[in-house]
Design an enzyme around this catalytic site. Structure first.
Site, PDB file in Angstrom:
ATOM      1  N   ALA A 156      14.097 -24.503  12.292  1.00 21.26           N
ATOM      2  CA  ALA A 156      13.823 -25.669  11.444  1.00 21.26           C
ATOM      3  C   ALA A 156      12.816 -25.300  10.372  1.00 21.26           C
ATOM      4  O   ALA A 156      11.621 -25.210  10.643  1.00 21.26           O
ATOM      5  CB  ALA A 156      13.308 -26.832  12.281  1.00 21.26           C
ATOM      6  N   PHE A 170       6.727 -18.198  10.968  1.00 22.43           N
ATOM      7  CA  PHE A 170       6.394 -17.932   9.566  1.00 22.43           C
ATOM      8  C   PHE A 170       5.119 -18.655   9.138  1.00 22.43           C
ATOM      9  O   PHE A 170       5.032 -19.200   8.037  1.00 22.43           O
ATOM     10  CB  PHE A 170       7.548 -18.318   8.623  1.00 22.43           C
ATOM     11  CG  PHE A 170       8.884 -17.769   9.020  1.00 22.43           C
ATOM     12  CD1 PHE A 170       9.028 -16.433   9.356  1.00 22.43           C
ATOM     13  CD2 PHE A 170      10.011 -18.579   9.046  1.00 22.43           C
ATOM     14  CE1 PHE A 170      10.266 -15.924   9.723  1.00 22.43           C
ATOM     15  CE2 PHE A 170      11.256 -18.079   9.402  1.00 22.43           C
ATOM     16  CZ  PHE A 170      11.387 -16.743   9.741  1.00 22.43           C
ATOM     17  N   GLU A 189       2.175 -28.847  -2.415  1.00 21.29           N
ATOM     18  CA  GLU A 189       2.501 -27.457  -2.078  1.00 21.29           C
ATOM     19  C   GLU A 189       3.464 -26.855  -3.088  1.00 21.29           C
ATOM     20  O   GLU A 189       3.272 -25.732  -3.557  1.00 21.29           O
ATOM     21  CB  GLU A 189       3.124 -27.421  -0.676  1.00 21.29           C
ATOM     22  CG  GLU A 189       3.536 -26.039  -0.214  1.00 21.29           C
ATOM     23  CD  GLU A 189       4.021 -26.033   1.225  1.00 21.29           C
ATOM     24  OE1 GLU A 189       4.759 -25.098   1.596  1.00 21.29           O
ATOM     25  OE2 GLU A 189       3.664 -26.962   1.985  1.00 21.29           O
ATOM     26  N   GLN A 245      15.494  -2.940 -29.486  1.00 23.14           N
ATOM     27  CA  GLN A 245      15.620  -4.382 -29.671  1.00 23.14           C
ATOM     28  C   GLN A 245      15.976  -5.108 -28.381  1.00 23.14           C
ATOM     29  O   GLN A 245      15.477  -6.216 -28.118  1.00 23.14           O
ATOM     30  CB  GLN A 245      16.685  -4.677 -30.729  1.00 23.14           C
ATOM     31  CG  GLN A 245      16.777  -6.150 -31.110  1.00 23.14           C
ATOM     32  CD  GLN A 245      17.889  -6.405 -32.116  1.00 23.14           C
ATOM     33  OE1 GLN A 245      19.060  -6.249 -31.779  1.00 23.14           O
ATOM     34  NE2 GLN A 245      17.529  -6.767 -33.334  1.00 23.14           N
ATOM     35  N   GLY A 289      11.490   1.470 -15.533  1.00 22.05           N
ATOM     36  CA  GLY A 289      12.305   2.624 -15.142  1.00 22.05           C
ATOM     37  C   GLY A 289      11.972   3.088 -13.732  1.00 22.05           C
ATOM     38  O   GLY A 289      11.685   2.274 -12.845  1.00 22.05           O
ATOM     39  N   GLY A 290      11.979   4.375 -13.520  1.00 26.42           N
ATOM     40  CA  GLY A 290      11.686   4.932 -12.208  1.00 26.42           C
ATOM     41  C   GLY A 290      10.324   4.528 -11.683  1.00 26.42           C
ATOM     42  O   GLY A 290      10.143   4.327 -10.471  1.00 26.42           O
TER      43      GLY A 290
END
Length: 380
Positions: free
Chosen positions: A132, A158, A245, A282, A342-343
């Site tokens: 739930a 959680f 919240e 661009q 990138g990497g």
């Protein structure tokens, strides 16, 4: 031009929080991620500066401010790049403690609020269960009367601040005959209460410095003065605070997104590529411009919803829009920011890599996007 939503006091507050974040959070965040927790001293420092009780009465260490103060705090925490830290603090200030402020008796406020505003007592809210989450009606945790007290049994899942928290606001079904979400009551349960334990600390993809736990209630007995608000009326208190919240989560998301764009701009303007820098392309300029416009739109949506809430207006539709739009947008922004790094965007040493992991939960926690869209649709 002065921002119409923010007074000089709130503008100064923003500057104060930003300085604190840069000096006290950013330099230490990596170590906290490694340790899997935020030191308790940080709560105490923020309490000393008045950051933990901004919405609460002065007599309890607060500042009597409104929803806009929460937005300022959430936005600036979002900019720190450590989503776990932001989550821990905002659960304490705007997701858990409001239950006490909204429906607590004067005796309960005097008992628990000073510890909350000073940071000496860290609080959490325990509503979600294994089966739930957004569907509060599916709650299975039970509380039954026993003499002059109540006995709670069940499991919560959680729960942010679950491992290291001191005070938990726990939702339990007290009337099994009531249909759906009715018959729910909120209890204040203190750490160390017999039968109350941490089932396990949860291992997450992001928010690594935020402790998240499963909580177990095995014949946990509390006295009647631990009930917050009215018996069987807790669902309404939960729904009321969901609006706050979701607003602060939207503000946090937009703070994160804005900071990610700034970090990415710095990177692409300096990264050599094809005889120039990436900023010369661009497609990159236009995509970042588009995301910047969307973040500004999201920010204004947050401000408008928060202002309506501060005026006491019905803003469920607007807050649901905030949660749905901002929760999705921050993930789109992070995707592009990682892509344009990138990497390096895939390396743990790069802030946007961490931020992209942290952002994923923004479309789930506090009300999944799909649930929020349904709330909006009901009100169209």
């Amino acid at each position: 031009m002065t921002n119409p939503y923010f007074s000089d006091e709130l503008t100064m507050l923003r500057e104060q929080i930003r300085r604190f974040v840069e000096a006290e959070i950013v330099p230490h965040g990596d170590a906290w991620e490694e340790a899997g927790k935020v030191p308790r001293e940080v709560f105490a420092k923020m309490g000393e500066l008045g950051f933990l009780g901004m919405r609460y009465p002065e007599k309890y260490g607060g500042a009597d401010l409104d929803t806009m103060a929460s937005v300022v705090l959430a936005e600036e925490l979002g900019r720190c790049t450590f989503g776990g830290f932001s989550a821990d603090l905002l659960v304490h200030t705007d997701m858990a403690s409001p239950h006490l402020a909204n429906v607590g008796t004067p005796e309960q406020m005097a008992r628990w609020m000073p510890g909350i505003t000073s940071g000496k007592s860290v609080c959490a809210v325990a509503v979600t269960e294994p089966g739930a989450g957004s569907d509060v009606a599916g709650m299975r945790t039970r509380a039954v009367r026993d003499g002059n007290g109540w006995v709670i049994n069940g499991t919560k899942m959680f729960i942010t601040n679950g491992v290291h928290g001191d005070l938990f606001f726990v939702a339990a079904k007290t009337n099994t005959e009531a249909k759906g979400s009715r018959g729910v009551t909120i209890f204040a349960v203190e750490k160390g209460t017999a039968g109350f334990s941490v089932g396990k600390k949860l291992n997450k993809t992001g928010w690594l410095c935020s402790d998240t736990a499963e909580l177990v209630f095995d014949n946990v007995r509390v006295t009647g003065d631990h009930i917050l608000g009215e018996v069987d009326k807790g669902f309404y208190a939960i729904m009321k605070n969901f609006q706050n919240e979701r607003t602060v989560l939207g503000a946090m998301a937009m703070g994160e997104a804005q900071k990610a764009i700034e970090l990415t701009l710095d990177y692409v303007k300096d990264r050599p590529a094809f005889g120039g820098v990436l900023w010369d392309k661009q497609v990159i300029r236009h995509r970042l411009a588009e995301r910047a416009a969307q973040v500004e739109a999201g920010r204004q949506l947050v401000y408008s919803a928060a202002w309506k809430d501060a005026q006491g207006m019905d803003c469920v539709k607007e807050v649901s829009m905030v949660k749905a739009y901002c929760g999705d947008l921050v993930n789109k922004v992070m995707y592009d920011c990682v892509q344009f790094h990138g990497g390096m965007g895939y390396m743990r040493e790069t802030p946007v890599e961490r931020m992209s992991r942290d952002a994923r939960i923004q479309a789930i926690g506090g009300g999944a996007t799909e649930v929020m869209l349904e709330e909006i649709a009901k009100r169209l």
